[in-house]
Design an enzyme around this catalytic site. Sequence first.
Site, PDB file in Angstrom:
ATOM      1  N   ASN A 128       0.725  -1.321   0.016  1.00  0.00           N
ATOM      2  CA  ASN A 128       0.804   0.162  -0.159  1.00  0.00           C
ATOM      3  C   ASN A 128       1.129   0.911   0.116  1.00  0.00           C
ATOM      4  OD1 ASN A 128      -1.800   2.013   0.476  1.00  0.00           O
ATOM      5  ND2 ASN A 128      -2.208   1.370   2.731  1.00  0.00           N
ATOM      6  N   LYS A 169       0.424   4.065   0.278  1.00  0.00           N
ATOM      7  CA  LYS A 169      -0.726   5.311   0.665  1.00  0.00           C
ATOM      8  C   LYS A 169      -0.847   6.930  -0.536  1.00  0.00           C
ATOM      9  CE  LYS A 169       0.823   3.394   4.825  1.00  0.00           C
ATOM     10  NZ  LYS A 169       0.891   3.443   6.493  1.00  0.00           N
ATOM     11  N   HIS A 174      -9.201   1.155   4.983  1.00  0.00           N
ATOM     12  CA  HIS A 174      -7.893   1.365   6.272  1.00  0.00           C
ATOM     13  C   HIS A 174      -8.034   1.889   7.611  1.00  0.00           C
ATOM     14  CE1 HIS A 174      -4.227   2.489   7.049  1.00  0.00           C
ATOM     15  NE2 HIS A 174      -3.758   1.156   6.182  1.00  0.00           N
ATOM     16  N   GLU A 222      -6.788   4.402   8.699  1.00  0.00           N
ATOM     17  CA  GLU A 222      -6.430   6.420   8.243  1.00  0.00           C
ATOM     18  C   GLU A 222      -7.061   6.935   7.677  1.00  0.00           C
ATOM     19  OE1 GLU A 222      -2.237   5.460   5.393  1.00  0.00           O
ATOM     20  OE2 GLU A 222      -1.353   4.582   7.289  1.00  0.00           O
ATOM     21  N   GLU A 270      -5.387  -5.046  10.717  1.00  0.00           N
ATOM     22  CA  GLU A 270      -3.952  -4.101  11.032  1.00  0.00           C
ATOM     23  C   GLU A 270      -4.547  -3.548  12.583  1.00  0.00           C
ATOM     24  OE1 GLU A 270      -2.652  -3.069   6.869  1.00  0.00           O
ATOM     25  OE2 GLU A 270      -3.877  -1.271   6.930  1.00  0.00           O
ATOM     26  N   GLY A 291       2.319   2.395  10.890  1.00  0.00           N
ATOM     27  CA  GLY A 291       3.342   3.077  10.578  1.00  0.00           C
ATOM     28  C   GLY A 291       4.168   3.635  11.899  1.00  0.00           C
ATOM     29  N   SER A 316       3.261  -2.496  10.417  1.00  0.00           N
ATOM     30  CA  SER A 316       4.668  -2.576  10.500  1.00  0.00           C
ATOM     31  C   SER A 316       5.664  -3.776  10.305  1.00  0.00           C
ATOM     32  CB  SER A 316       5.603  -2.006  12.131  1.00  0.00           C
ATOM     33  OG  SER A 316       4.979  -0.744  12.375  1.00  0.00           O
TER      34      SER A 316
HETATM   35  C1  PEP Z   1      -0.763  -0.251   5.867  1.00  0.00           C
HETATM   36  O1  PEP Z   1      -0.917   0.996   5.390  1.00  0.00           O
HETATM   37  O2  PEP Z   1      -1.888  -0.960   5.833  1.00  0.00           O
HETATM   38  C2  PEP Z   1       0.390  -0.421   7.098  1.00  0.00           C
HETATM   39  C3  PEP Z   1       0.085  -1.678   6.988  1.00  0.00           C
HETATM   40  O3  PEP Z   1       1.202   0.585   6.914  1.00  0.00           O
HETATM   41  P1  PEP Z   1       2.984  -0.185   7.161  1.00  0.00           P
HETATM   42  O4  PEP Z   1       3.547  -0.924   6.894  1.00  0.00           O
HETATM   43  O5  PEP Z   1       3.575   1.067   7.280  1.00  0.00           O
HETATM   44  O6  PEP Z   1       2.716  -0.275   9.035  1.00  0.00           O
END
Ligand code: PEP
Length: 255
Positions: free
Chosen positions: A9, A11, A95, A97, A167, A173, A213
């Site tokens: 992803n 973003k 998501h 975010e 998640e 992040g 992460s």
């Molecule tokens: C994501 O954007 O779904 C995500 C898991 O981000 P990150 O890997 O940066 O934590």
Amino acid sequence: MKLPFICGNWKMYKTVADAVKYVKEFRSLVKDITDVEIVLAPTFTALHAAFEAARNSNIAISAQDLYWEREGAFTGEVSAAMIREAGAEYVIVGHSERRTFFGETDTSVNRKALAAYAAGLTPIVCIGETLDQRERSETFDVLDRQIKAGLDGLTTEQMGLLVLAYEPVWAIGTGRNATPAQAAEAHAHIRQRLRQWFGAEAAAQCHVIYGGSVKPDNIRDLVTQPDVDGALVGGASLDLRGFFEIVSRSRPAAV
Ligand code: PEP
């Protein structure tokens, strides 16, 4: 056989030129990997160019969001059919975010997931608890609510195709991934609920992937957990070599 599913992803990163350069180089790196489903999720503007750059390769393209209406006076929105026309096969829905910054709710997640299927897209539906919710021991309740409301009305067939991304919000992040044991516990709970609510076959076919992460040095410990069928990778997918490592270390043969 269900293959590990790894989605990068991006973003709100990478221009069209960046995306095309990445995909062209990445496709040659992964060309012999037939035992992992590889997906990249660029921004809307780069969607079609990324699809063209990935044409006839083993890389599929995903959008990062959609709007549930087919067309209309909805300034700034993009429909599932438009995303499909641009070449994407998948779309990320709900998501964290989007839930945090743009008011996404389980109800809107549900409308978006249904609209995705109606246009021939497979949704990658994201669920997960915040740190506060985990500390109050509410993780399973939150997941149950998000699954029940977000996936309401999906047919057994649609459920079998679904990609459900667990998640934990506190891991996205932040550099702080869930431990393999924490991921395994949440995934076991999710799979059990899917069995209970959608039947054993759909629950077994559906990909339940982990996100938060993920990096080259923790992917193997995560994907080797029972019920973890792959990963949604944010920050670490921006780096081509790092993402290639993540894909390589997810291969069943490597595990
Ligand atoms: C994501 O954007 O779904 C995500 C898991 O981000 P990150 O890997 O940066 O934590």
